[in-house]
Design an enzyme around this catalytic site. Structure first.
Site, PDB file in Angstrom:
ATOM      1  N   CYS A   1     -11.277  -3.314  -1.290  1.00 48.70           N
ATOM      2  CA  CYS A   1     -10.844  -2.768  -2.574  1.00 48.70           C
ATOM      3  C   CYS A   1      -9.884  -3.785  -3.209  1.00 48.70           C
ATOM      4  O   CYS A   1      -8.851  -4.118  -2.602  1.00 48.70           O
ATOM      5  CB  CYS A   1     -10.149  -1.426  -2.367  1.00 48.70           C
ATOM      6  SG  CYS A   1     -11.128  -0.291  -1.353  1.00 48.70           S
TER       7      CYS A   1
ATOM      8  N   GLU B   1       1.951  -1.518  10.163  1.00 48.15           N
ATOM      9  CA  GLU B   1       3.146  -0.874   9.666  1.00 48.15           C
ATOM     10  C   GLU B   1       2.990   0.641   9.623  1.00 48.15           C
ATOM     11  O   GLU B   1       1.878   1.169   9.508  1.00 48.15           O
ATOM     12  CB  GLU B   1       3.466  -1.386   8.270  1.00 48.15           C
ATOM     13  CG  GLU B   1       2.324  -1.178   7.320  1.00 48.15           C
ATOM     14  CD  GLU B   1       2.514  -1.968   6.039  1.00 48.15           C
ATOM     15  OE1 GLU B   1       2.384  -1.374   4.977  1.00 48.15           O
ATOM     16  OE2 GLU B   1       2.805  -3.167   6.128  1.00 48.15           O
TER      17      GLU B   1
ATOM     18  N   CYS C   1      -5.998  -3.355  -3.454  1.00 46.36           N
ATOM     19  CA  CYS C   1      -5.260  -3.006  -2.229  1.00 46.36           C
ATOM     20  C   CYS C   1      -4.961  -4.274  -1.456  1.00 46.36           C
ATOM     21  O   CYS C   1      -5.855  -5.077  -1.186  1.00 46.36           O
ATOM     22  CB  CYS C   1      -6.098  -2.054  -1.383  1.00 46.36           C
ATOM     23  SG  CYS C   1      -5.450  -1.813   0.288  1.00 46.36           S
TER      24      CYS C   1
ATOM     25  N   CYS D   1      -8.661  -4.437   7.264  1.00 49.91           N
ATOM     26  CA  CYS D   1      -9.665  -3.452   6.839  1.00 49.91           C
ATOM     27  C   CYS D   1     -10.962  -4.192   6.551  1.00 49.91           C
ATOM     28  O   CYS D   1     -10.931  -5.316   6.036  1.00 49.91           O
ATOM     29  CB  CYS D   1      -9.166  -2.729   5.579  1.00 49.91           C
ATOM     30  SG  CYS D   1     -10.203  -1.344   5.076  1.00 49.91           S
TER      31      CYS D   1
ATOM     32  N   HIS E   1     -10.212   7.066  -7.501  1.00 49.13           N
ATOM     33  CA  HIS E   1      -9.834   5.883  -8.289  1.00 49.13           C
ATOM     34  C   HIS E   1     -10.698   5.508  -9.484  1.00 49.13           C
ATOM     35  O   HIS E   1     -10.332   4.601 -10.234  1.00 49.13           O
ATOM     36  CB  HIS E   1      -9.711   4.639  -7.396  1.00 49.13           C
ATOM     37  CG  HIS E   1      -8.731   4.776  -6.270  1.00 49.13           C
ATOM     38  ND1 HIS E   1      -7.583   5.522  -6.346  1.00 49.13           N
ATOM     39  CD2 HIS E   1      -8.730   4.245  -5.008  1.00 49.13           C
ATOM     40  CE1 HIS E   1      -6.925   5.451  -5.201  1.00 49.13           C
ATOM     41  NE2 HIS E   1      -7.608   4.696  -4.381  1.00 49.13           N
TER      42      HIS E   1
ATOM     43  N   GLY F   1      -5.915   0.212   6.880  1.00 45.56           N
ATOM     44  CA  GLY F   1      -7.212   0.466   7.500  1.00 45.56           C
ATOM     45  C   GLY F   1      -7.927   1.704   7.000  1.00 45.56           C
ATOM     46  O   GLY F   1      -7.350   2.530   6.289  1.00 45.56           O
TER      47      GLY F   1
ATOM     48  N   CYS G   1       1.211  -0.162   0.661  1.00 42.65           N
ATOM     49  CA  CYS G   1       0.150  -0.478   1.613  1.00 42.65           C
ATOM     50  C   CYS G   1       0.027  -1.981   1.898  1.00 42.65           C
ATOM     51  O   CYS G   1      -0.240  -2.775   1.010  1.00 42.65           O
ATOM     52  CB  CYS G   1      -1.139   0.035   0.975  1.00 42.65           C
ATOM     53  SG  CYS G   1      -2.540   0.126   2.033  1.00 42.65           S
TER      54      CYS G   1
ATOM     55  N   CYS H   1       3.579   7.830   7.346  1.00 44.84           N
ATOM     56  CA  CYS H   1       2.316   7.209   6.959  1.00 44.84           C
ATOM     57  C   CYS H   1       1.903   6.265   8.084  1.00 44.84           C
ATOM     58  O   CYS H   1       2.639   5.352   8.434  1.00 44.84           O
ATOM     59  CB  CYS H   1       2.532   6.465   5.646  1.00 44.84           C
ATOM     60  SG  CYS H   1       1.083   5.572   5.107  1.00 44.84           S
TER      61      CYS H   1
HETATM   62  N1  SAH Z   1      -8.431   3.223   3.742  1.00 43.07           N
HETATM   63  C1  SAH Z   1      -8.008   4.527   3.386  1.00 43.07           C
HETATM   64  C2  SAH Z   1      -6.555   4.823   3.711  1.00 43.07           C
HETATM   65  C3  SAH Z   1      -5.548   3.732   3.501  1.00 43.07           C
HETATM   66  S1  SAH Z   1      -5.119   3.324   1.842  1.00 43.07           S
HETATM   67  C4  SAH Z   1      -8.277   4.773   1.925  1.00 43.07           C
HETATM   68  O1  SAH Z   1      -8.631   3.842   1.223  1.00 43.07           O
HETATM   69  O2  SAH Z   1      -8.176   5.925   1.514  1.00 43.07           O
HETATM   70  C5  SAH Z   1      -4.080   4.690   1.310  1.00 43.07           C
HETATM   71  C6  SAH Z   1      -4.077   4.891  -0.193  1.00 43.07           C
HETATM   72  O3  SAH Z   1      -3.292   3.885  -0.857  1.00 43.07           O
HETATM   73  C7  SAH Z   1      -5.471   4.826  -0.809  1.00 43.07           C
HETATM   74  O4  SAH Z   1      -5.665   5.832  -1.757  1.00 43.07           O
HETATM   75  C8  SAH Z   1      -5.450   3.476  -1.462  1.00 43.07           C
HETATM   76  O5  SAH Z   1      -6.426   3.398  -2.434  1.00 43.07           O
HETATM   77  C9  SAH Z   1      -4.030   3.408  -1.976  1.00 43.07           C
HETATM   78  N2  SAH Z   1      -3.564   2.069  -2.313  1.00 43.07           N
HETATM   79  C10 SAH Z   1      -3.859   0.903  -1.698  1.00 43.07           C
HETATM   80  N3  SAH Z   1      -3.232  -0.131  -2.301  1.00 43.07           N
HETATM   81  C11 SAH Z   1      -2.523   0.390  -3.319  1.00 43.07           C
HETATM   82  C12 SAH Z   1      -1.654  -0.177  -4.312  1.00 43.07           C
HETATM   83  N4  SAH Z   1      -1.389  -1.484  -4.337  1.00 43.07           N
HETATM   84  N5  SAH Z   1      -1.082   0.659  -5.197  1.00 43.07           N
HETATM   85  C13 SAH Z   1      -1.322   1.993  -5.134  1.00 43.07           C
HETATM   86  N6  SAH Z   1      -2.116   2.581  -4.241  1.00 43.07           N
HETATM   87  C14 SAH Z   1      -2.723   1.783  -3.340  1.00 43.07           C
HETATM   88 FE1  SF4 Z   2      -9.781   0.022   0.483  1.00 46.09          FE
HETATM   89 FE2  SF4 Z   2      -8.292   1.715   1.971  1.00 46.09          FE
HETATM   90 FE3  SF4 Z   2      -9.249  -0.539   3.071  1.00 46.09          FE
HETATM   91 FE4  SF4 Z   2      -7.300  -0.683   1.258  1.00 46.09          FE
HETATM   92  S1  SF4 Z   2      -7.171   0.238   3.276  1.00 46.09           S
HETATM   93  S2  SF4 Z   2      -9.169  -1.980   1.350  1.00 46.09           S
HETATM   94  S3  SF4 Z   2      -7.836   1.027  -0.104  1.00 46.09           S
HETATM   95  S4  SF4 Z   2     -10.447   1.191   2.269  1.00 46.09           S
END
Ligand code: SAH
Ligand code: SF4
Length: 393
Positions: free
Chosen positions: A144, A120, A147, A140, A256, A200, A374, A133
């Site tokens: 986390c 997306e 996420c 990924c 975070h 990712g 995300c 975005c």
């Molecule tokens: N993998 C990279 C980029 C993609 S995630 C990273 O982790 O930075 C982009 C951002 O969205 C990151 O800061 C991630 O922690 C945040 N994010 C992911 N899921 C989320 C959620 N459910 N609510 C708020 N922020 C979220």
């Molecule tokens: Fe973690 Fe970013 Fe991967 Fe989501 S996309 S699992 S926040 S590294």
């Protein structure tokens, strides 16, 4: 239907341009090649060496400045040369399988890529400008737990073509390919900024992300300033210095948490590169000036990382780094193991950071009616398809 009763969300099936040529017909896609790669491809196809630089520039401009997908339309090239190019090459971008437009103008594209996968891209308009975005991987490798993408296995890295292709299909949809000779400034563009914050971990797909961003920054094409591109990483420390050297864009870090104990859980890559190591890499990130601050992303999870002590510890960590703190109210998804912090808690946390001299904007949730968080659209569409399959059987 009158405007008043119109649904707030439009679901539009769009294939904005002619469907891309079928894979497997042997022709090479020119999208995603670096300038050197494009030059080499044109030489190999029989372009005379002495014309190679000029032809590279011309084809590059047709693809990335004018948005042309058909060699026949490249009128600055001789007819037989155009025929030669179309016999050997294609200009293919991913297909937009589905587009959703939120009541707040946010546009979400479900982009279909080779192998039947989907990723997306989300366009967020703001004051006549807008941020796209972009995703860098299908799924990924990291996990986390807050996420939604983290619950999906890594399927594969996106190619450079698929990454820059997301920008190109968004420009198609926004109707933003300038007339020949016109070169709008970044400030006046509908698509003025890029954030690598989709699905990712971009630093685990470094080469393709770099090539795609180089194409986006190239002054003869899409021509976005490196200061308008922000790459978000969970903290892949060895690649942070490379990001500065080889891409030169701005950096955001998914911070975070303020103790290793909590960050080990929330951002598991912390077990490999803990907070102190990450901060050293960020301190060394060059070109640090006030206009090029590092963004510390901080998701607000109720009772997990949102106390006053966390805010004070965060300030201690970032001291000495030109930084801003982006507070992200947790975007809840079905089955998520966390809750969003309350508004008052988020405000108080933001205040503490702000009083210490750091910008601490709270990100306004955008496109909630189309699940623009995300990883959510893809999983929603997968759920819908599964339901259809269940119904059919
Ligand atoms: N993998 C990279 C980029 C993609 S995630 C990273 O982790 O930075 C982009 C951002 O969205 C990151 O800061 C991630 O922690 C945040 N994010 C992911 N899921 C989320 C959620 N459910 N609510 C708020 N922020 C979220
Ligand atoms: Fe973690 Fe970013 Fe991967 Fe989501 S996309 S699992 S926040 S590294």
């Amino acid at each position: 239907m009158t405007a008043a009763t119109a649904p707030i969300t439009q679901d539009v099936l769009t294939i904005p341009r002619k469907a891309p040529p079928k894979a497997g017909d042997g022709r090479v896609n020119l999208v995603g090649l670096t300038r050197d790669g494009l030059r080499a491809a044109l030489l190999e196809a029989g372009t005379p060496e002495r014309q190679a630089n000029m032809r590279t520039s011309q084809v590059w401009q047709w693809i990335y400045q004018k948005g042309v997908r058909d060699f026949a339309a490249m009128t600055s090239l001789a007819k037989d040369y155009r025929a030669l190019l179309s016999a050997r090459f294609v200009i293919a971008v991913p297909e937009v399988a589905r587009r959703q437009v939120s009541s707040d103008g946010t546009r979400k594209y479900l982009v279909r890529i080779d192998g039947g996968h989907e990723v997306e891209a989300v366009y967020i308009p703001e004051d006549g400008r807008g941020t796209l975005c972009v995703s860098s991987q299908v799924g990924c490798t990291l996990t986390c737990p807050f996420c939604h993408t983290g619950t999906q296995k890594l399927v594969r890295n996106l190619t450079a073509a698929e990454i820059v292709g997301q920008i190109m299909v968004a420009r198609d949809d926004l109707g933003e390919w300038p007339a020949p000779g016109r070169h709008p400034k970044d400030e006046t563009r509908l698509l003025s900024n890029i954030v690598l914050m989709g699905m990712g971990e971009p630093l685990y797909n470094f080469g393709n992300v770099r090539d795609a961003m180089k194409i986006a920054m190239d002054g003869e094409g899409i021509s976005l300033s490196r200061r308008r591109i922000t790459l978000s990483t969970s903290g892949v420390v060895p690649q942070i210095a490379r990001t500065a050297g080889e891409i030169g864009c701005l950096l955001a870090v998914s911070f975070h948490a303020t103790t290793d104990e909590v960050r080990d859980r929330l951002v598991p890559i912390n077990r490999r590169w803990p907070i102190a190591t990450l901060l050293d890499a960020l301190r060394a990130y060059p070109k640090l000036s006030n206009s090029e601050r590092i963004t510390f992303e901080y998701v607000m999870l109720d009772g997990v990382n949102d106390s006053d002590e966390d805010a004070y510890r965060l300030i201690e960590h970032i001291r000495g780094i030109p930084a801003k703190v982006n507070l992200i109210p947790f975007n809840e998804w079905p089955g998520a193991p966390y809750k969003r912090s309350g508004d008052a808690r988020i405000r108080r946390f933001a205040d503490i950071i702000h009083k210490a001299g750091y910008a601490s904007p709270v990100r306004t949730p955008r496109g909630e009616d189309i699940m623009a968080a995300c990883g959510q659209l893809k999983s929603a569409s997968e759920r819908a398809r599964k339901a259809v399959r269940r119904g059919a059987s």
